[in-house]
Design an enzyme around this catalytic site. Structure first.
Site, mmCIF file in Angstrom:
data_model
loop_
_atom_site.group_PDB
_atom_site.id
_atom_site.type_symbol
_atom_site.label_atom_id
_atom_site.label_comp_id
_atom_site.label_asym_id
_atom_site.label_seq_id
_atom_site.Cartn_x
_atom_site.Cartn_y
_atom_site.Cartn_z
ATOM 1 N N ASP A 1 -11.052 2.744 3.932
ATOM 2 C CA ASP A 1 -11.222 1.227 3.949
ATOM 3 C C ASP A 1 -12.799 1.070 4.068
ATOM 4 O O ASP A 1 -13.066 -0.330 3.794
ATOM 5 C CB ASP A 1 -10.634 0.663 5.396
ATOM 6 C CG ASP A 1 -9.829 -0.392 5.129
ATOM 7 O OD1 ASP A 1 -9.729 -0.953 3.739
ATOM 8 O OD2 ASP A 1 -9.274 -1.182 5.922
ATOM 9 N N GLN B 1 -4.779 -1.519 9.356
ATOM 10 C CA GLN B 1 -4.711 -2.898 8.910
ATOM 11 C C GLN B 1 -5.422 -3.902 9.760
ATOM 12 O O GLN B 1 -4.942 -3.937 10.853
ATOM 13 C CB GLN B 1 -3.382 -3.230 8.555
ATOM 14 C CG GLN B 1 -2.901 -4.751 7.886
ATOM 15 C CD GLN B 1 -3.518 -4.402 6.350
ATOM 16 O OE1 GLN B 1 -3.353 -3.702 5.729
ATOM 17 N NE2 GLN B 1 -4.172 -5.689 6.270
ATOM 18 N N LYS C 1 0.827 -1.119 0.084
ATOM 19 C CA LYS C 1 -0.123 0.077 -0.043
ATOM 20 C C LYS C 1 0.822 1.400 -0.034
ATOM 21 O O LYS C 1 0.780 2.115 -0.703
ATOM 22 C CB LYS C 1 -1.109 -0.155 1.015
ATOM 23 C CG LYS C 1 -2.037 -1.079 1.139
ATOM 24 C CD LYS C 1 -2.850 -1.451 2.193
ATOM 25 C CE LYS C 1 -3.697 -2.514 2.171
ATOM 26 N NZ LYS C 1 -4.451 -2.871 3.127
#
Ligand code: NDP
Length: 291
Positions: A116, A93, A49
């Site tokens: 997200d 994450q 990422k």
């Protein structure tokens, strides 16, 4: 059989984003990548990422709290990022350590920076078909893969294997939406579904997201179906330097000859997830700048 190449499609999206970011005068979009602990898969996902952000011209701020961080301290960190006007997007994450309530952490990220797409508000906006929300990256990537491969879900029977908050539920809602490219007739299956193969065999489009290596076999697939394999499973393989190989939830050797289109693993949905995270970050920047 046509291979849906996620690397090629993701590269196109990344090039589009790079051009868009280059056109922004002054400050560039910024994503904060928060990784708690040292889970090996998370380490490699966050690295990817970060690398993709740099490639596009997005500033990335990697924050690595130790696995021992308390949920209260993680909340404090998220509150600071939520309040920081130079941060447009925040990614925490997954998976988080066992002592944390993952959904509570997702809720703590401000909806306006939730690139997200796991905040309650953004999940709700999918159901309400509100385009101002952030769609979670893997489901958004699946829809983009289908659209850019010329697959229109209108009138098709879409069978989703898996009902997780991260993939199964949101992708089912997206396929169901009343808009161009969607309008699917959707069935969602899970571990309590009876007679699973009879249902998957009805699928015009089969989306497998269960986390079981090579679970979907030829006997479960209708000839001519489009097959999207979301699974990323590590299977022990002594011939590999790492000691494992990656496989999807679909048994590719037997299913691919039957399918009209299919995604490989790796190189299918995976690269799209990262590309959509970047797309959401640029969107967050644009929305923030418009305020
Ligand atoms: P979860 O473990 O959260 O969910 C799995 C789902 O599959 C659950 O709904 C579960 O049912 C269902 N399931 C499990 N076993 C069976 C079975 N034998 N028959 C029918 N249904 C079953 O997984 P995720 O959704 O997070 O991830 C799924 C896969 O996708 C994983 O391999 C993961 O690594 C991969 N993934 C890939 C991404 C990418 O970028 N390509 C991103 C995210 C995930 P129940 O609800 O009843 O327990």
């Amino acid at each position: 059989m046509e291979l849906i190449d996620g690397n090629v499609i993701a590269a196109k999206i990344i090039a589009e984003l790079k051009a868009e970011v280059a056109s922004f005068p002054g400050r560039k979009p910024c994503i904060a990548l928060v990784r708690v602990g040292e889970d090996p898969a998370s380490v490699s996902y966050v690295k990817k990422k970060e690398k993709t952000a740099v490639e596009i011209g997005i500033t990335s701020r990697v924050i690595l709290p130790p696995i021992t961080i308390t949920q209260a301290d993680l909340f404090k960190l998220l509150d600071e990022l939520n309040a920081d006007p130079t941060v447009d997007g925040i990614l925490v994450q997954s998976p988080l350590p066992k002592h944390m309530d993952e959904v509570a952490v997702f809720r703590r990220v401000s909806a306006a920076k939730d690139v997200d797409g796991f905040n309650t508000l953004n999940l709700g906006k999918i159901a309400q078909e509100d385009p101002t929300g952030f769609v979670s990256c893997t489901p958004a990537g699946i829809m983009e893969l289908l659209a850019r491969s010329g697959v229109d879900l209108k009138g098709k029977h879409v069978v989703v294997l898996g009902r997780s908050l991260i993939v199964g539920k949101p992708v089912a809602l997206l396929a169901l939406q009343k808009k161009a490219g969607a309008n699917g007739t959707v069935t969602v299956c899970h571990s309590q579904t009876s007679n699973l193969p009879a249902i998957t065999r009805q699928a015009d489009v089969l989306i497998a997201a269960i986390g079981r290596a090579e679970f979907v076999t030829a006997a479960m697939v209708k000839p001519g179906a489009v097959v999207i394999d979301v699974g990323i499973n590590r299977v022990a393989d002594a011939t590999k330097k790492t000691g494992y190989r990656l496989t999807g939830d679909v048994h590719f050797p037997t299913v691919s000859p039957l399918a009209s289109k299919i995604t490989p693993v790796p190189g299918g949905v995976g690269p799209m997830t990262v590309a959509m995270l970047m797309k959401n970050t640029v969107k967050a920047f644009r929305l923030q700048a418009a305020q």
